[in-house]
Structures are given as C-alpha cells and as structure tokens.
Scaffold this motif. Structure first.
Motif, PDB file in Angstrom:
ATOM      1  N   GLN A   1       3.030  -7.591  -2.837  1.00 65.32           N
ATOM      2  CA  GLN A   1       2.998  -7.110  -4.219  1.00 65.32           C
ATOM      3  C   GLN A   1       3.378  -8.217  -5.194  1.00 65.32           C
ATOM      4  O   GLN A   1       2.840  -8.295  -6.296  1.00 65.32           O
ATOM      5  N   TYR A   2       4.291  -9.084  -4.778  1.00 59.36           N
ATOM      6  CA  TYR A   2       4.694 -10.201  -5.632  1.00 59.36           C
ATOM      7  C   TYR A   2       3.481 -11.058  -5.991  1.00 59.36           C
ATOM      8  O   TYR A   2       3.321 -11.505  -7.122  1.00 59.36           O
ATOM      9  N   PHE A   3       2.588 -11.252  -5.000  1.00 62.52           N
ATOM     10  CA  PHE A   3       1.388 -12.061  -5.263  1.00 62.52           C
ATOM     11  C   PHE A   3       0.269 -11.229  -5.893  1.00 62.52           C
ATOM     12  O   PHE A   3      -0.788 -11.751  -6.230  1.00 62.52           O
ATOM     13  N   GLY A   4       0.463  -9.928  -6.013  1.00 59.25           N
ATOM     14  CA  GLY A   4      -0.553  -9.072  -6.638  1.00 59.25           C
ATOM     15  C   GLY A   4      -1.497  -8.418  -5.655  1.00 59.25           C
ATOM     16  O   GLY A   4      -2.573  -7.963  -6.016  1.00 59.25           O
ATOM     17  N   CYS A   5      -1.093  -8.360  -4.402  1.00 58.24           N
ATOM     18  CA  CYS A   5      -1.929  -7.736  -3.380  1.00 58.24           C
ATOM     19  C   CYS A   5      -1.463  -6.294  -3.150  1.00 58.24           C
ATOM     20  O   CYS A   5      -0.284  -6.070  -2.882  1.00 58.24           O
ATOM     21  N   PRO A   6      -2.363  -5.316  -3.256  1.00 57.90           N
ATOM     22  CA  PRO A   6      -1.951  -3.934  -3.014  1.00 57.90           C
ATOM     23  C   PRO A   6      -1.598  -3.718  -1.534  1.00 57.90           C
ATOM     24  O   PRO A   6      -2.455  -3.401  -0.720  1.00 57.90           O
ATOM     25  N   ALA A   7      -0.335  -3.929  -1.221  1.00 57.18           N
ATOM     26  CA  ALA A   7       0.154  -3.763   0.145  1.00 57.18           C
ATOM     27  C   ALA A   7       1.200  -2.663   0.144  1.00 57.18           C
ATOM     28  O   ALA A   7       1.840  -2.409  -0.873  1.00 57.18           O
ATOM     29  N   ALA A   8       1.344  -2.005   1.274  1.00 56.95           N
ATOM     30  CA  ALA A   8       2.374  -0.966   1.387  1.00 56.95           C
ATOM     31  C   ALA A   8       2.846  -0.861   2.821  1.00 56.95           C
ATOM     32  O   ALA A   8       2.106  -1.186   3.757  1.00 56.95           O
ATOM     33  N   ALA A   9       4.083  -0.410   2.977  1.00 54.67           N
ATOM     34  CA  ALA A   9       4.621  -0.125   4.301  1.00 54.67           C
ATOM     35  C   ALA A   9       4.296   1.321   4.648  1.00 54.67           C
ATOM     36  O   ALA A   9       4.248   2.178   3.767  1.00 54.67           O
ATOM     37  N   ILE A  10       4.058   1.584   5.939  1.00 57.37           N
ATOM     38  CA  ILE A  10       3.923   2.982   6.365  1.00 57.37           C
ATOM     39  C   ILE A  10       5.353   3.514   6.483  1.00 57.37           C
ATOM     40  O   ILE A  10       6.061   3.223   7.449  1.00 57.37           O
ATOM     41  N   ASN A  11       5.769   4.254   5.475  1.00 58.05           N
ATOM     42  CA  ASN A  11       7.157   4.708   5.392  1.00 58.05           C
ATOM     43  C   ASN A  11       7.394   5.985   6.184  1.00 58.05           C
ATOM     44  O   ASN A  11       6.616   6.932   6.096  1.00 58.05           O
ATOM     45  N   SER A  12       8.508   6.010   6.889  1.00 56.37           N
ATOM     46  CA  SER A  12       8.951   7.252   7.510  1.00 56.37           C
ATOM     47  C   SER A  12       9.752   8.038   6.482  1.00 56.37           C
ATOM     48  O   SER A  12      10.016   7.551   5.373  1.00 56.37           O
ATOM     49  N   ALA A  13      10.176   9.241   6.855  1.00 54.60           N
ATOM     50  CA  ALA A  13      10.982  10.059   5.939  1.00 54.60           C
ATOM     51  C   ALA A  13      12.233   9.301   5.500  1.00 54.60           C
ATOM     52  O   ALA A  13      12.610   9.329   4.321  1.00 54.60           O
ATOM     53  N   SER A  14      12.859   8.592   6.421  1.00 56.84           N
ATOM     54  CA  SER A  14      14.090   7.891   6.034  1.00 56.84           C
ATOM     55  C   SER A  14      13.772   6.720   5.105  1.00 56.84           C
ATOM     56  O   SER A  14      14.528   6.437   4.182  1.00 56.84           O
ATOM     57  N   ASP A  15      12.632   6.054   5.333  1.00 53.54           N
ATOM     58  CA  ASP A  15      12.247   4.962   4.428  1.00 53.54           C
ATOM     59  C   ASP A  15      12.054   5.493   3.011  1.00 53.54           C
ATOM     60  O   ASP A  15      12.425   4.836   2.035  1.00 53.54           O
ATOM     61  N   VAL A  16      11.422   6.665   2.897  1.00 52.14           N
ATOM     62  CA  VAL A  16      11.189   7.241   1.570  1.00 52.14           C
ATOM     63  C   VAL A  16      12.534   7.577   0.924  1.00 52.14           C
ATOM     64  O   VAL A  16      12.800   7.223  -0.228  1.00 52.14           O
ATOM     65  N   TYR A  17      13.376   8.230   1.692  1.00 53.05           N
ATOM     66  CA  TYR A  17      14.661   8.671   1.130  1.00 53.05           C
ATOM     67  C   TYR A  17      15.525   7.479   0.715  1.00 53.05           C
ATOM     68  O   TYR A  17      16.189   7.520  -0.317  1.00 53.05           O
ATOM     69  N   ASP A  18      15.502   6.425   1.540  1.00 50.35           N
ATOM     70  CA  ASP A  18      16.373   5.278   1.277  1.00 50.35           C
ATOM     71  C   ASP A  18      15.770   4.265   0.314  1.00 50.35           C
ATOM     72  O   ASP A  18      16.437   3.297  -0.048  1.00 50.35           O
ATOM     73  N   SER A  19      14.537   4.459  -0.097  1.00 49.56           N
ATOM     74  CA  SER A  19      13.880   3.445  -0.930  1.00 49.56           C
ATOM     75  C   SER A  19      14.608   3.279  -2.256  1.00 49.56           C
ATOM     76  O   SER A  19      15.006   4.243  -2.903  1.00 49.56           O
ATOM     77  N   SER A  20      14.793   2.020  -2.669  1.00 51.17           N
ATOM     78  CA  SER A  20      15.530   1.780  -3.915  1.00 51.17           C
ATOM     79  C   SER A  20      14.720   2.282  -5.108  1.00 51.17           C
ATOM     80  O   SER A  20      15.278   2.693  -6.117  1.00 51.17           O
ATOM     81  N   GLN A  21      13.395   2.258  -4.980  1.00 50.45           N
ATOM     82  CA  GLN A  21      12.551   2.787  -6.045  1.00 50.45           C
ATOM     83  C   GLN A  21      12.817   4.281  -6.249  1.00 50.45           C
ATOM     84  O   GLN A  21      13.021   4.741  -7.374  1.00 50.45           O
ATOM     85  N   GLU A  22      12.835   5.030  -5.162  1.00 51.04           N
ATOM     86  CA  GLU A  22      13.051   6.478  -5.284  1.00 51.04           C
ATOM     87  C   GLU A  22      14.489   6.789  -5.707  1.00 51.04           C
ATOM     88  O   GLU A  22      14.737   7.758  -6.426  1.00 51.04           O
ATOM     89  N   LYS A  23      15.418   5.982  -5.235  1.00 54.85           N
ATOM     90  CA  LYS A  23      16.812   6.165  -5.684  1.00 54.85           C
ATOM     91  C   LYS A  23      16.880   5.983  -7.196  1.00 54.85           C
ATOM     92  O   LYS A  23      17.473   6.783  -7.907  1.00 54.85           O
TER      93      LYS A  23
END
Lengths: 404, 399
Positions: free
Chosen positions: B311-333
């Motif tokens: 994303q820093y370079f402008g590439c639409p990349a994403a991690a396959i997030n589990s439930a815990s990844d979603v809950y712990d994400s700093s963005q969602e927090k």
C-alpha cells in the motif's frame, strides 16, 4: 406515468469501478435520476477492463461490464482537473439531492468538492464517501477492490474448502458494499425528509463486508475462537453439502435440518440399506460420520441430474437446489417465470441480456432498465436543460476540454 | 444531541435466523423502533445456533442471535390461534413496516396475508423475504443458506483459481448470502418508506433470497447469459490470491501504475523489466511464467508486511485476515468498529457495529438483543392488556 419510490431524487455520481456504481444502479432502478460524472481524462476503468475478463474490451462505449452495472444512468463528461469543471459540478450538486464518490480519501477535498464545499453549495446535500477501509484511521489512504475488501474483512478467511486456500469469493463483494451504501443513503434521505437536514456518510468497504460475517466475529469476541474454513458444511446439519450429479460439472446442494427431514430424505432416495446404519441414526452421529455419509449421498446423486435431485427431494420436503452455473440461470423455468433477466438495447453493443432489480415492489413495478449511457451521452441534457448553459457556451467548454 | 436517522419508524419483525432479523437490525440500529415477534418458549431458531458464550448452549447466549437483534424489543406470540391473531393485528396497526419470512402462503393461511393487512393498515409496508419469492414454480421450495448461495450462481464464479484438489463448488463463508437478502430487503423497505412519506399508502415487497444474490453477481451472470462460454474466455492476471510466509495475501495489479507499485514491493527484480512484462497484455499472456516469480517473493514475507509495504507503494494489496486480525487491527481500533454492549444474560461483549459513519445520525447501541419475551409486559400493556389478561395469555401459551 408510473411512479417510482425515488422519483424526483437526483444523484450526482462520481464513483467508478463496481461498488459505487452498483449503489447508484440500485437507486436508479428505484427511480432516482443518476448522473454519472466521468471524463476521458480519467476513465472509469470498467469501460476498459475488468478483473474478470482482463483487458479484452473494445472502446469505452463497448464495455459490457460497464453496461451491466450502469443501467438507467445518465453520463456527463467533466474534466475535474479544470477549475470551470469544478464550478459546473458544484452547480449540478446545487440542483441535486445526493452525491456519492469513491475516490481515495482527501481527493474530493483537493478538487474543491469535499463535503464542506458541497454543503455550502447545497446545505441539505447528502454525500456518501466510500473507500477501502474508511476515511479515518491510520490506513485511510489505502486502496482496494472487491478481493481486497473480502480479504481485509475476515470473510475470505472463512470461505473455501476445509483445509484448502481461502476464497475472496466473487465480484458480489463489491456489490455488497454498494448495497450497503444504498441503504445508508436511503436512511439519510428519510432523515432529510423528516428534518430537512443533509449529512455526510463515511463508508468503509472492508467493514461493510465484516458486518456480513458478524456472527463469526462474535465467536472471537465471545470465545477467543478464530473460525476456520468450513467448506459447504454446517455446524449442526448433515447431510449438508454439494454433491456431484450426472453430466460434467453439475452439482446439487442438499441440506437436511431435522429428523423428520432425514426420514423424508431416506424415503425419497428409496431407503438403501446404509440409511438404516447406526452410524447415521441421529443428527449427532450423522454429523460425526459426515465423510462416509457424504460419500454415500454422492453415490446416489451421481445417478441423477441436478434437477431430478431437486424435484425428488423438494417434493419430499427436503431443501435441495442445483449449483447454478451462469449459463443455467437464463434457462431455469422458475427464474424465467419470475423474469429476473431483462433485455436492453445498447447503441454500440446491441441487444444485451441484463439482470433486473433484487426485489419486487407491488405499487411501483419493476423498472425496465435502459442501457448504460455512452460517455458524455447526456451532456446536452445536464448542461443545457438542467443548468441552463447555452449551446454556444457548451461548445466552448467542449473545445476547451472542460467538458471532456 | 444527534437524532436517529429512522426515529419514529415502527417495525414489526416476524422472522428467524439471519435474513429478516439482519434487515430489521439495520433499521433498529439507525433508530427505528423494532418489535420482534418470536415463538413462545423456543423463540427464534438463531437462539439455538452457535456460537454460544463459552460454547455452552443457552437461548440468551447465542452470538448469532445477539448480533442480529441489537436495539430491538422482543415479545413472544403465537399468531396461529385467535387470541394471538388479535394481538398480531393490533401490532400490525401500530407498525409502519412488517418484515416477515414465512413460506409463501403461510401468512394467508393465518389470515394475515397482505391483502387483509392493508385493509386494516393501508400505510403498511410489508416486506416478505423468502427463498425463491412469492411466485413461480419454486415458491414453496425449502432452502438454507447453502442451497440459496449455490442456486444464485455465486458458488460457480470465483476469483480464486481451483488450485488442484477439491473441485466442488463452495459456498461463501458463514451466512453471507442470508445477510445479503436482509440487506436487500432493508434497501427496498427504506425506498418504500421514503416514497410513502409520513402519510402515504404502503405496499408489498417481495424479496427472493435467490434473486438478491443473483442481482449482486449481475456482471458474471450477464456475461454468461449473453455468451455461454464467457468463463472459458477469461485471461490470466498476475497476482491475485497467493500464499505468503504466515498466511495468504491478495494483490491486484492489472493497471500499469499498480504493476509498477508491485514491482517496487517485490524489490524491483530484473525480470520485471523484460519484454514479457512490457504491458498489461504481455503480462496477461505470460502469466504462467511470471506468477511463480511473484509467489516466490511472497512466500518469504509476512502478510502484514506485504499489506503495508504494498500500500505504501500504491499497490492494492491486502492480508487475508482472520477474525482476530480484524479485531486487533489498528485501523478498526481507531475507527471504533467494535463496541461493547451489556446484556443481562450474556454480559458485556464486543460487537461489530456498522460500516457507515453518518455525521448527523450515528450508529448507536441503545440496548442489547432482547431476552425471550423480554418486552411482553411493556408492549402488551401498551396495547391495553391488563396483568390478568397477560397471565391468562401466558397460561394458554399464546405469549
């Protein structure tokens, strides 16, 4: 004249790709006048390519993908890198009810088309900004498409075969975001109807998908459990799966939900010996012995067509449907009778079969969709009739590539 | 104080499991007053489906039910008998909207079909959510999420290549397709409400769960409807779903600027500047040769690193997030996507909220999901029933 629920609602649509355009497609099918603002200078990439088909299309007016998600809309070309174009856009907003955009957070502000600026032009404007992960937070500038929304949301992680790779599903991920956007806009329209107030809506695409996996997220917040992929299986029901049928790549799904349905299922398949096996005596044992059960059910389904299995089991009161492929849908008798597909005439593509709205409203019949607009097709209507710009002035704007 | 977007909208919900309850929850969360009618004793089937708190089955501790029924009032009522029917009709008179999910014909058999309900409440908007809609040869057919998802075509389309192994088409995770039907129903319901305004006439909305999903995958379906071989014609694209060091990532890079960002992400290898990578068409032609080179890099890096660096370079990349990844994400927090709600039986739990932030009328959790029959007293007293009458109705199993 027929009345539609959103008659008289005008939407200025700055979105591109799939999610935003699907939101405005829903509003257009409900009767709103949707004006898509686009430009040769920054073409909606679905006019040129798609993640599904790759870069295979003709010119910007020949994209079938663009057509299929931009039915019923009008097109105005404005080159937003020009100050005059921004003025015109604001005048259009002044004559409208809703603005929707899905540029990267901050871009509309830099163009002078942020919510504050538009609210000055039209105090009760409703504006929805859709982005990959929302307009606030440390990742607000991040970009994405349907597969990344599915990935971020947690839904892809639980989709796919047990022990197989995850699945980011289909383009429907985008249209789910679009449906969510349409819902939020309608709620804001109802609020405005009651109070006269507009507002701004910040929509996160990834959160829109997370909401559709809420129970899975609750399992984590309640029990600390990370739910894994469960294929076609269910926590309780068995049989509950997708089974092969006669013919190449033909499948049927079967779900048996209680003892009564299990007995009906056994009768319907003429009760082979194994149905009396102790292994399958009750729901818990069937669930426990699922691999063996699935193997035996598949032995039966393989001898029949997908439609035969549906007919036999549904007659017995057991849920069963074919796994429809894209080419089966237009031929299915139920869907034919329901009329979910419609035909539109597109000036460059010709006759094209498209999908109708996802609901039937008794007092406001289904709107027969018009094909998607050619680029700039409605410049004269929007600039001339709506905004009162003279023909000469429009010509000058075209020459100066403001209208472009 | 901010008002609620749907303040003053009265909704009667007669639904179970996911579709209808999710649609009504969306309205309740934005301030509509929703009364949910459940079967006496057992209640909504979702109460007997997991996930349960600490995995112990309990009708007030199902995460599925708790999530899908926030901000609602709950009553128990069996509208099949005459006493129950009278109360149901009183609730219909009170309501702007009735959302129901019974099999087509059921409401008519109960004497509660739209034709009758609109006589007693002409402004009523009735939204019926069923597997295949109110008409057509399959209208009486049963279907669970599995069946509907597959019957919509969605299981046969996927971005993910069938990577050897199991070729069986597979449903979307959880109940996603059922949430879809509820969401579509909510859109149509709000449109009808807007049309009706404060004093117009109502209408009947027919939502087929199958069609709600078909509508979503309209691009794939139109492609096949116009050209049966459309799927076979698809061309390869670089990137996509790839395994990485600690899971999976999704990387999208068809357009030139995205490709250039991807090249930066993978440390600018020499091969990326060869003729084979010249443009989108060339990369698409050579996907079989180029893809393993990208995947080899991914396998040496973590999903979060690929996400943020890409994303820093402008590439639409994403991690396959589990439930815990979603809950712990700093963005969602940061966005406060999860909020705590206190429930008398389930305690204080964290719930996903909503994806939209409405500046004037924010999402709110005024109350947790109702306990079974939790608002019988207040709702039925509001309809003028005395304590004795309520006791009798309870005795007879009406409520």
């Amino acid at each position: 004249m027929e009345e539609y629920p959103l008659d008289g609602v005008r939407v200025v649509d700055f979105t591109w790709a799939w999610a935003g355009p699907y939101a405005t497609l829903l509003l257009a099918m409900l009767g709103a006048e949707v004006i898509k603002v686009e430009s040769q200078q920054r073409l909606d990439h679905t006019r040129l390519r798609s993640l599904m088909t790759g870069p295979t299309m003709g010119g910007p007016n020949q994209s079938t993908v663009f057509n299929d998600i931009n039915l019923n809309k009008l097109s105005l070309t404005l080159n937003l890198t020009r100050a005059r174009a921004i003025d015109i856009a604001k005048r259009l907003v002044k004559a409208s009810d809703v603005v929707i955009q899905n540029m990267r957070p901050g871009v509309m502000e830099r163009l002078g088309l942020g919510y504050e600026a538009l609210r000055e032009a039209k105090p009760d404007i409703i504006m929805l900004s859709s982005s990959a992960v929302g307009a606030t937070g440390p990742e607000k500038t991040y970009v994405g498409y349907a597969p990344t929304f599915a990935a971020q949301s947690g839904l892809a992680y639980v989709s796919g075969h047990i022990n197989g790779p995850p699945s980011t599903l289909t383009g429907a991920i985008d249209t789910r975001v679009g449906t969510t956007a349409a819902f939020a806009i309608l709620a804001a329209l109802i609020y405005r109807q009651r109070t006269g107030k507009g507002q701004h809506i910040d929509l996160s695409s990834s959160e829109a998908i997370s909401c559709l996996a809420g129970d899975m997220l609750m399992d984590y917040t309640m029990n600390g459990r990370v739910r894994e992929r469960d294929g076609n299986s269910d926590e309780v029901m068995a049989p509950h799966g997708c089974y092969p049928c006669q013919g190449e790549d033909h499948w049927v799904t079967i779900a048996v939900s209680d003892e009564e349905e299990w007995r009906a299922f056994c009768n319907a398949i003429s009760g082979p010996d194994w149905t009396n096996d102790r292994m399958f005596a009750d729901a818990a044992s069937r669930r426990q012995n699922r691999p063996e059960l699935d193997r035996l059910v598949a032995e039966w389904t393989r001898q029949h067509t997908d439609y035969e299995v549906m007919d036999v089991l549904q007659s017995a009161g057991v849920a069963a449907t074919p796994t429809f492929s894209g080419s089966m849908i237009p031929r299915d008798p139920h869907l034919k009778e329901r009329g979910i597909l419609a035909e539109v005439e597109h000036p460059e593509i010709g006759k094209r079969t498209v999908v109708g709205p996802p609901w039937r409203l008794s007092a406001t019949p289904t709107r027969i969709p018009r094909a998607a607009p050619l680029i700039g097709e409605h410049n004269q209507y929007v600039l001339g009739e709506l905004l009162g710009i003279s023909r000469d002035e429009i010509e000058r704007l075209v020459e100066e590539e403001v209208v472009y | 104080m901010n008002q609620a977007a749907l303040a003053g909208v009265r909704v009667l919900e007669y639904c179970q499991m996911v579709c209808g309850p999710y649609g009504a929850k969306l309205l309740a969360d934005l301030g509509a007053e929703v009364i949910k009618v459940e079967k006496p004793v057992t209640g909504d089937q979702a109460r007997s489906r997991g996930p349960f708190l600490h995995d112990i089955p309990h009708q007030e501790r199902s995460g599925l039910f708790l999530y899908l029924n926030t901000n609602k009032y709950g009553v128990t009522l069996d509208p099949a008998g005459s006493a129950g029917k009278v109360i149901f009709l009183e609730l219909v008179k009170w309501a702007d909207v009735l959302i129901e999910d019974t099999a087509p014909g059921t409401m008519e058999r109960l004497g509660l079909g739209y034709g009758y309900l609109k006589e007693i409440n002409p402004s009523l908007i009735m939204t019926s959510i069923t597997p295949f809609g109110q008409t057509g040869p399959y209208r009486g057919y049963k279907a669970h999420h599995l069946n509907i998802y597959h019957a919509s075509g969605q299981a046969s389309f996927s971005f993910t290549q069938k990577q050897g192994g199991d070729a069986t088409p597979v449903k979307g995770g959880g109940y996603v397709g059922d949430y879809d039907a509820g969401l579509s129903g909510a859109v149509a319901t709000l449109a009808a409400l807007y049309k009706r305004g404060p004093d117009g006439t109502g209408q009947h909305i027919d939502v087929s769960r199958q069609e709600a999903l078909i509508s979503l995958d309209r691009v794939d379906i139109s492609a096949s409807a116009n050209d049966p071989n459309a799927t076979a014609r698809r061309r390869g694209m670089l990137g996509g779903l790839m395994p990485c060091k600690d899971g999976y990532v999704m990387v999208i890079a068809p357009q030139q600027h995205q490709w250039e960002a991807l090249v930066k992400l993978i440390d600018n290898p020499e091969w990326a500047h060869s003729e084979k990578c010249r443009d989108e068409w060339a990369r698409s032609e050579n996907v079989a040769e180029l893809q393993p080179l990208i995947e080899e890099w991914m396998l040496r890096h973590n999903k979060d690193e690929i996400y943020h660096r890409g994303q820093y370079f402008g590439c639409p990349a994403a991690a396959i997030n589990s439930a815990s990844d979603v809950y712990d994400s700093s963005q969602e927090k940061h966005r406060g996507f999860f909020a705590e709600i206190e429930h008398t039986e389930a305690g204080r739990l964290s719930y996903p909220t909503a994806s939209y932030r409405l500046s004037e009328t924010p999402w709110r959790a005024n109350r947790a999901a109702p306990v079974l029959g939790g608002h019988n007293d207040s709702v039925y007293r509001g309809l003028g029933r005395s304590e004795e009458e309520l006791a009798e109705l309870k005795e007879r199993g009406v409520i």
